[in-house]
Write an enzyme that holds these catalytic residues in place. Structure first.
Site, PDB file in Angstrom:
ATOM      1  N   ASP A   1       0.864  -1.182   0.000  1.00 57.40           N
ATOM      2  CA  ASP A   1       0.000   0.000   0.000  1.00 57.40           C
ATOM      3  C   ASP A   1       0.896   1.226   0.000  1.00 57.40           C
ATOM      4  O   ASP A   1       2.013   1.178  -0.501  1.00 57.40           O
ATOM      5  CB  ASP A   1      -0.943  -0.041   1.215  1.00 57.40           C
ATOM      6  CG  ASP A   1      -2.264   0.666   0.949  1.00 57.40           C
ATOM      7  OD1 ASP A   1      -2.228   1.859   0.598  1.00 57.40           O
ATOM      8  OD2 ASP A   1      -3.322   0.046   1.083  1.00 57.40           O
TER       9      ASP A   1
ATOM     10  N   HIS B   1       2.350   1.835  -3.160  1.00 56.74           N
ATOM     11  CA  HIS B   1       1.460   2.765  -3.855  1.00 56.74           C
ATOM     12  C   HIS B   1       1.974   4.197  -3.830  1.00 56.74           C
ATOM     13  O   HIS B   1       1.262   5.108  -4.194  1.00 56.74           O
ATOM     14  CB  HIS B   1       0.059   2.690  -3.250  1.00 56.74           C
ATOM     15  CG  HIS B   1      -0.650   1.400  -3.540  1.00 56.74           C
ATOM     16  ND1 HIS B   1      -1.973   1.185  -3.231  1.00 56.74           N
ATOM     17  CD2 HIS B   1      -0.222   0.253  -4.111  1.00 56.74           C
ATOM     18  CE1 HIS B   1      -2.327  -0.039  -3.599  1.00 56.74           C
ATOM     19  NE2 HIS B   1      -1.268  -0.620  -4.137  1.00 56.74           N
TER      20      HIS B   1
END
Length: 468
Positions: A287, A310
């Site tokens: 993430d 991310h």
């Protein structure tokens, strides 16, 4: 006289030797020093770019006082064989160290300690504790405490004033037990944010999945003057390292590691925290490498390597109509490799508040899907309804962003009712990955007011001049 001189010299040498031995056995600098440092923690800044160091945090950790005693978890019944539950020993050693004041809790090298959920509270502690992690701390994924649905942290430090977590050891959350629905029920939902950022604004993807029964790895809560350095945190069930309502935080020379497809495993997660410095740290996760949430200000990030993951993100802010504020964030001299986004701001429709005074500089990207993102239509469902209110975004500068992308170089989607203002682009040099296997798009803007200073490649001609 000659014999007397030799005797005196021998006595002096013995005294000096004794003093050195005492120094080695009592000085934390000897015990805590890591001989082998991870090379990736000391990445030099990009060639040709020399930025001044960021300002110090608002409340920097104080210089370390002399530490009185060391409390090894082995002395409190810990076995360290990787199968025996050592949770009570950790609690007891912390309690004793707190009572002594300015002391060290030692997790010794060459042992693997199985530990269930535990809160180390500073309510009864004298300030300035050291938590020395030289061995391995392993999450007890089979602990019945997880099944209560109430415990959402694994190692929590609460209300601690002056704490250093350091060492060459590893904190292993055994996250695969949660991710795969093994010994503890996992999440049924799949990550959907891998959908193209170039879709209809109402149908943007999400990097959030359900969080049922998945605890945060290491959490600092309502604490101040915190330093985390040297350790490796890996395979957390959820966020790896969280600072919630903290002041005066420094993280450096830390490694975070989990698979790129591990759900919701933010590397470092900041919420309601002021005066944060993160530098010389390597993060690989599923993430956001660094996530900056509501209530954060005076955040300085530099010399961080991110990937997979991310990217470095502010938000999402304003979910469920909430008010949110983030300000004074500096991100400089960072590298992102094969991440979903590079540097990003994301807000929900229907929220209120502001993001302001943000600067990204010296950002190097390699095969990043979308390097520059402002997304005020953030949504973790298939579709979300348009709303009239929004968290405003103003005063955001991108300077010296260079490298390669695989989908779109710049994506700036701002709200109809609250357009973005003061967006500045300078020295942007982004090129598609040269292998021909990607479906590429040009820069995208919607309701964005700002300017660009050449070179900007490719040109972002969709910026609106002036102010909203």
């Amino acid at each position: 006289m000659k014999g007397l001189s030799i005797s005196n010299a021998s006595s002096a040498n013995a005294t000096l030797l004794l003093a050195l031995l005492l120094l080695v056995t009592t000085s934390p600098s000897f015990v805590q020093h890591c001989v082998a440092r991870r090379e990736s923690h000391h990445r030099p800044p990009p060639a040709g770019r020399h930025h001044p160091p960021p300002p110090a945090p608002v409340m920097p950790p104080p210089s370390s006082p002399p530490f009185l005693s060391t409390f090894s978890v082995l002395d409190y019944g810990a076995v360290g064989d990787g199968t025996t539950d050592d949770t009570k020993a950790f609690a007891a050693s912390w309690s004793s160290a707190c009572a002594a004041g300015a002391s060290t809790v030692l997790v010794p090298v060459s042992y693997v300690f199985l530990v269930g959920p535990i809160t180390f509270t500073g309510d009864s502690c004298v300030s300035n504790m050291i938590f020395q992690v030289d061995g391995t701390i392993l999450a007890d994924a089979g602990s019945t405490a997880w099944r209560s649905g109430v415990v959402m942290q694994w190692l929590e430090f609460k209300n601690v004033q002056g704490l250093t977590i350091q060492g060459c050891g590893t904190v292993d959350g055994q996250g695969s037990h949660w991710w795969s629905g093994g010994s503890v029920a996992g999440d049924a939902e799949m990550v959907t944010e891998e959908k193209s950022l170039g879709q209809n604004l109402k149908e943007l993807g999400s990097d959030r999945v359900g969080t049922s029964n998945r605890p945060t790895g290491v959490r600092m809560f309502q604490s101040s003057n915190i330093t985390v350095t040297g350790i490796t945190i890996r395979n957390s069930p959820r966020f790896h390292l969280t600072f919630d309502t903290c002041r005066g935080v420094e993280v450096h020379d830390v490694a975070v590691s989990s698979p790129g497809d591990s759900p919701n495993t933010d590397g470092i997660h900041l919420a309601g925290s002021v005066g944060v410095s993160i530098h010389h740290t390597t993060i690989a996760c599923g993430d956001d490498c660094i996530s900056i949430q509501d209530g954060c200000s005076d955040v300085f990030i530099r010399s961080v390597h991110c990937g997979p993951g991310h990217g470095i993100s502010i938000g999402g802010l304003g979910k469920g109509g909430a008010s949110a504020a983030v300000s004074d964030v500096t991100v400089q001299d960072v590298t992102l490799n094969q991440t979903m986004t590079g540097v990003r701001i994301k807000t929900w429709q229907g929220g209120s508040g502001s993001v302001k005074n943000v600067r990204f500089s010296g950002v190097r990207v390699s095969a990043v899907k979308t390097p520059i993102v402002i997304d005020q239509y953030y949504c973790d469902h298939t579709t979300c309804a348009n709303q009239t209110s929004a968290v405003t975004v103003a005063g955001v500068a991108y300077q010296g962003v260079a490298g390669t992308y695989t989908e779109r170089p710049v994506y700036l989607a701002c709200a109809d009712a609250a357009p973005c203002a003061g967006i500045h682009l300078a020295d942007i040099q982004l090129a598609p990955v040269d292998d021909g296997g990607y479906h590429l798009h040009g820069p995208f803007c919607w309701k964005v007011y700002g300017d660009e200073v050449r070179p900007v490649e490719p040109p972002v001609n969709c910026l609106l001049a002036g102010a909203p």
